[in-house]
Design a protein around this motif. Sequence first.
Motif, mmCIF file in Angstrom:
data_model
loop_
_atom_site.group_PDB
_atom_site.id
_atom_site.type_symbol
_atom_site.label_atom_id
_atom_site.label_comp_id
_atom_site.label_asym_id
_atom_site.label_seq_id
_atom_site.Cartn_x
_atom_site.Cartn_y
_atom_site.Cartn_z
ATOM 1 N N ARG A 6 0.847 -1.199 0.000
ATOM 2 C CA ARG A 6 0.000 0.000 0.000
ATOM 3 C C ARG A 6 0.874 1.237 0.000
ATOM 4 O O ARG A 6 1.927 1.262 0.634
ATOM 5 N N LYS A 7 0.397 2.200 -0.688
ATOM 6 C CA LYS A 7 1.104 3.474 -0.642
ATOM 7 C C LYS A 7 0.759 4.166 0.664
ATOM 8 O O LYS A 7 -0.406 4.334 0.992
ATOM 9 N N VAL A 8 1.772 4.529 1.377
ATOM 10 C CA VAL A 8 1.564 5.213 2.640
ATOM 11 C C VAL A 8 1.643 6.707 2.365
ATOM 12 O O VAL A 8 2.645 7.208 1.843
ATOM 13 N N ASN A 9 0.592 7.402 2.705
ATOM 14 C CA ASN A 9 0.579 8.850 2.513
ATOM 15 C C ASN A 9 1.386 9.515 3.626
ATOM 16 O O ASN A 9 1.206 9.207 4.796
ATOM 17 N N SER A 10 2.250 10.387 3.212
ATOM 18 C CA SER A 10 3.055 11.112 4.186
ATOM 19 C C SER A 10 2.193 12.195 4.826
ATOM 20 O O SER A 10 1.498 12.942 4.144
ATOM 21 N N SER A 11 2.234 12.250 6.108
ATOM 22 C CA SER A 11 1.447 13.273 6.804
ATOM 23 C C SER A 11 2.340 14.421 7.267
ATOM 24 O O SER A 11 2.082 15.075 8.260
ATOM 25 N N GLY A 12 3.444 14.664 6.570
ATOM 26 C CA GLY A 12 4.368 15.743 6.918
ATOM 27 C C GLY A 12 3.748 17.106 6.637
ATOM 28 O O GLY A 12 2.893 17.271 5.771
#
Length: 136
Positions: A6-12
Amino acid sequence: MRVSKRKVNSSGIDISPMLDVIFQLILFFLVSTTFAVVPGISVKLPNSSTSQGTDASGITITVEENGEIYFNDKIATIESLGSFLKTVDVGTVSKDMYPVTISADEKVQNGTIVKIFDELRKEGFVSVSLRTKSVL
């Protein structure tokens, strides 16, 4: 069976705009800050090999070679010096602890400096420094 990642969305958080604002605030405060007022009166200070640095805040009394006296940046005389000193707002500091700097040309007569000291003491100012040019 094939397992896909799964593509992990960056929450930066992008902090670039915040840094821009901080730098703008720093520049604003640097430009708008008032600095110590040292009159633009040129005097040739006497040399001293044992001088020490002091705080530039407070009152500055300047005496030129020709005998002209300045109270901060205003022209004064020995007689009017007392009235200038009476109008000084020392805030919460007592007058005997309020810093006064005398910046006199090296050719000014000792009698003039003594008269200035007398006026200062009459008004309660005793924390007086003589400004010199440090020579090591």
